[in-house]
Scaffold this motif. Structure first.
Motif, short mmCIF file in Angstrom:
data_model
loop_
_atom_site.label_atom_id
_atom_site.label_comp_id
_atom_site.label_asym_id
_atom_site.label_seq_id
_atom_site.Cartn_x
_atom_site.Cartn_y
_atom_site.Cartn_z
N ALA A 40 -20.15 1.69 -6.72
CA ALA A 40 -20.88 1.47 -5.48
C ALA A 40 -21.30 0.00 -5.42
O ALA A 40 -21.72 -0.57 -6.42
CB ALA A 40 -22.10 2.38 -5.43
N GLY A 41 -21.15 -0.59 -4.26
CA GLY A 41 -21.50 -2.01 -4.12
C GLY A 41 -20.28 -2.91 -4.09
O GLY A 41 -20.38 -4.06 -3.70
N LEU A 42 -19.12 -2.40 -4.53
CA LEU A 42 -17.90 -3.22 -4.53
C LEU A 42 -16.93 -2.75 -3.44
O LEU A 42 -17.01 -1.63 -2.96
CB LEU A 42 -17.22 -3.14 -5.90
N ASP A 43 -16.02 -3.64 -3.09
CA ASP A 43 -15.01 -3.31 -2.09
C ASP A 43 -13.98 -2.32 -2.63
O ASP A 43 -13.73 -2.27 -3.82
CB ASP A 43 -14.21 -4.58 -1.71
N HIS A 44 -13.34 -1.62 -1.71
CA HIS A 44 -12.15 -0.86 -2.10
C HIS A 44 -11.04 -1.88 -2.36
O HIS A 44 -10.90 -2.85 -1.60
CB HIS A 44 -11.72 0.08 -0.98
N LYS A 45 -10.27 -1.63 -3.40
CA LYS A 45 -9.22 -2.57 -3.77
C LYS A 45 -7.90 -1.83 -3.89
O LYS A 45 -7.89 -0.68 -4.36
CB LYS A 45 -9.61 -3.20 -5.11
N HIS A 46 -6.81 -2.48 -3.48
CA HIS A 46 -5.52 -1.80 -3.56
C HIS A 46 -5.19 -1.46 -5.00
O HIS A 46 -5.27 -2.30 -5.88
CB HIS A 46 -4.42 -2.71 -3.00
N ALA A 47 -4.84 -0.17 -5.24
CA ALA A 47 -4.55 0.25 -6.61
C ALA A 47 -3.06 0.51 -6.80
O ALA A 47 -2.52 0.34 -7.88
CB ALA A 47 -5.34 1.51 -6.96
N GLY A 48 -2.38 0.93 -5.73
CA GLY A 48 -0.96 1.26 -5.86
C GLY A 48 -0.57 2.23 -4.77
O GLY A 48 -1.29 2.38 -3.79
N SER A 49 0.57 2.88 -4.95
CA SER A 49 1.01 3.80 -3.92
C SER A 49 1.48 5.11 -4.54
O SER A 49 1.64 5.21 -5.75
CB SER A 49 2.11 3.16 -3.08
N LEU A 50 1.65 6.10 -3.70
CA LEU A 50 2.14 7.39 -4.17
C LEU A 50 2.69 8.18 -2.98
O LEU A 50 2.45 7.82 -1.83
CB LEU A 50 1.05 8.19 -4.88
N HIS B 78 2.30 7.00 -15.71
CA HIS B 78 3.02 5.74 -15.91
C HIS B 78 4.37 5.77 -15.20
O HIS B 78 4.80 4.78 -14.62
CB HIS B 78 3.20 5.45 -17.41
N GLY B 79 5.03 6.93 -15.27
CA GLY B 79 6.28 7.07 -14.53
C GLY B 79 6.06 6.81 -13.05
O GLY B 79 6.83 6.10 -12.40
N LEU B 80 4.96 7.34 -12.50
CA LEU B 80 4.68 7.16 -11.08
C LEU B 80 4.38 5.71 -10.73
O LEU B 80 4.85 5.20 -9.71
CB LEU B 80 3.51 8.05 -10.64
N TYR B 81 3.61 5.01 -11.57
CA TYR B 81 3.34 3.59 -11.29
C TYR B 81 4.66 2.84 -11.19
O TYR B 81 4.86 1.98 -10.33
CB TYR B 81 2.55 2.88 -12.40
N LEU B 82 5.55 3.15 -12.14
CA LEU B 82 6.81 2.40 -12.22
C LEU B 82 7.76 2.76 -11.09
O LEU B 82 8.42 1.88 -10.53
CB LEU B 82 7.46 2.63 -13.58
N TYR B 83 7.83 4.04 -10.73
CA TYR B 83 8.66 4.41 -9.58
C TYR B 83 8.17 3.67 -8.34
O TYR B 83 8.96 3.16 -7.55
CB TYR B 83 8.61 5.92 -9.34
N SER B 84 6.85 3.61 -8.16
CA SER B 84 6.30 2.91 -6.99
C SER B 84 6.71 1.44 -7.01
O SER B 84 7.06 0.88 -5.97
CB SER B 84 4.78 2.98 -6.97
N TYR B 147 5.72 -5.04 -10.71
CA TYR B 147 6.07 -4.59 -12.07
C TYR B 147 4.99 -5.03 -13.06
O TYR B 147 4.51 -4.26 -13.87
CB TYR B 147 7.43 -5.17 -12.45
N ALA B 148 4.57 -6.30 -12.93
CA ALA B 148 3.55 -6.83 -13.83
C ALA B 148 2.24 -6.04 -13.68
O ALA B 148 1.60 -5.67 -14.67
CB ALA B 148 3.31 -8.30 -13.54
N VAL B 152 0.22 -3.86 -16.55
CA VAL B 152 -1.15 -4.12 -16.99
C VAL B 152 -1.89 -2.78 -17.12
O VAL B 152 -2.55 -2.48 -18.11
CB VAL B 152 -1.88 -5.05 -16.00
N ARG B 153 -1.73 -1.97 -16.09
CA ARG B 153 -2.39 -0.67 -16.08
C ARG B 153 -1.89 0.19 -17.25
O ARG B 153 -2.67 0.82 -17.97
CB ARG B 153 -2.09 0.01 -14.75
N ILE B 154 -0.58 0.18 -17.43
CA ILE B 154 0.03 1.01 -18.46
C ILE B 154 -0.44 0.58 -19.85
O ILE B 154 -0.82 1.40 -20.69
CB ILE B 154 1.57 0.98 -18.34
#
Lengths: 118, 319
Positions: A40-50, B78-84, B147-148, B152-154
């Motif tokens: 709480a207090g920080l921005d939402h940041k892009h984490a990735g996709s799915l 980890h597979g999902l991060y990499l596929y993305s 990829y980088a 980092v996350r992995i």
């Protein structure tokens, strides 16, 4: 097979120039971009996709994929196709004018050494 | 801009360590190399869940079971991060999965070896994850941004994987004679496949030079292999296990361990599909994909139905 202008962690499908139709993704769940607020207090940041069938599933999957170690207290998801991005080719025009306006930074000004708090 | 100036701009970015991002211009070969490498990396994470999944229900304690479950779940993530990350280059998830199932795309050969005893869970965490980390840490600085970031996350998540494996080996090595024997047997079976994980030696690795130039790779296969051997031999000694290589010897001059000849025939044989579990692993993946098809379809239909119902409710309220 490789196509050049496609979605991912930017998602502007209009820029894909109609190549979209060539892709055999009819059965693929839509792609979502995930944004996480780490506390709480920080921005939402892009984490990735799915991929997920709908927003609710995208949030549930994001919780499992991106917050297994207390990385977040809040999740936003947005379908990737709704994200519009600036064009890297415009980078020079958009961002370089800021380079010669260093007077916008506090360090630009000459002030007496004795001045302690300002 | 002309093609030459695009290329120049790209080369300058690589030289100045500026990340390449999805919508930036990049040479076709760079894109292809990344798609191949990232998708194979993703497939390795997904197929890599199978040898360990084999032991989840048979873990010796609740603690070990919870840890193993968490590790296997991480690998799925980890597979999902990499596929993305690969998808940002213009290949779809379905295409990648198709390539895995048809055998066109490879995954790490290490997962084509069977997990015969509980000690194999220790050996995999310690050696296989150890080798993977050695490989992955420099990839956190790879030139392609998505990829980088995935790496980092992995890497952050994977450090417990190796520790839990080493702990299993240590516990067994301090146990009864039978347990100690089991640990040594697992090390004997996993050692050579683990050091083969770094890939063919530099002389036989056709992609290495170009990948180094593009800063996709930061170290050669042999450099990473040597680093891994140097640290792992010490770790084995610490828990009283013996690395199964009679030629292993400290070399004062080089400051590294010299090691015996790697059986590259075995390596290429497993890559070609003739390892002990190649067929079983791919069959399991295909079966999961095919038998899960109805779930994927149902989820889509369900979300459409839910959206339609919501729209109808709104309409009736408006009316």
């Amino acid at each position: 097979m490789i196509r050049k202008h496609l979605y991912g962690d930017y998602g502007d499908r209009e820029a894909a120039g109609g190549q979209e139709t060539n892709r055999n993704t009819a059965s693929e769940w839509p792609l979502w971009e995930v944004f996480i607020r780490s506390k709480a207090g920080l921005d939402h940041k892009h984490a990735g996709s799915l991929h997920a069938a709908d927003a609710q599933m995208a949030i549930e999957n994001a919780r499992d994929v991106y917050t297994r170690r207390m990385e977040g207290v809040s999740i936003w998801v947005v379908e990737s196709k709704y994200i519009h991005a600036s064009d890297p080719a415009d980078a020079e025009m958009l961002y370089e004018p800021a380079n010669d306006k260093i007077y916008r930074h506090p360090t630009f000004y000459n002030l007496p050494e004795e001045l302690k708090h300002m | 801009m002309t093609v030459q100036s695009f290329q120049q701009h790209f080369d300058q970015k690589i030289e100045h360590e500026i990340s390449i991002e999805p919508r930036d211009w990049m040479p076709d070969e760079y894109r292809k190399t990344l798609i191949r490498q990232i998708s194979q990396h993703a497939h390795s994470e997904i197929v890599g869940m199978l040898p360990e999944g084999n032991w989840i229900t048979r873990a010796p304690s609740l603690r070990r079971k919870a840890v193993l479950l968490a590790k296997v779940q991480d690998e799925g993530g980890h597979g999902l991060y990499l596929y993305s990350a690969a998808e940002t280059l213009g290949i779809t998830r379905d295409e990648m999965i198709e390539q895995l199932h048809s055998g066109k795309a490879k995954y790490s050969s290490i997962f084509n070896y069977p997990t015969l005893t509980w000690a194999d869970m220790g050996a995999i965490g310690w050696l296989v994850d150890g080798a993977a980390i050695m490989n992955q840490v420099p990839l956190c600085r790879t030139s392609y941004g998505p990829y980088a970031r995935a790496m980092v996350r992995i890497c952050k998540e994977e450090s417990f994987h190796q520790r839990q494996g080493y702990e299993i080996m240590m516990t067994l090595a301090q146990g009864t004679e039978v347990q100690k024997k089991m640990a040594q047997d697992a090390l004997n079976r996993w050692w050579w496949p683990s050091i083969m994980m770094f890939g063919p030696s530099d002389a036989d690795s056709p992609h290495t030079a170009q990948s180094m130039k593009w800063r996709i790779k930061r170290f050669t296969n042999d450099e990473l292999r040597q680093k891994f051997i140097d640290v792992t031999v010490e770790q084995a000694r610490l828990i009283g296990l013996t690395v199964p290589d009679p030629d292993l010897k400290w070399n004062e001059e080089t400051g590294h361990y010299d090691y015996g000849k790697i059986n590259w025939d075995e390596f290429w044989n497993v890559v070609k599909g003739n390892g002990p579990c190649n067929k079983q692993r791919l069959d399991t993946r295909r079966k999961a994909w095919e038998e899960g098809a109805w779930v994927r379809e149902a989820a889509l239909v369900h979300s459409q139905k839910r959206a339609a119902r919501k729209a109808a409710t709104k309409e009736s309220i408006a009316a």
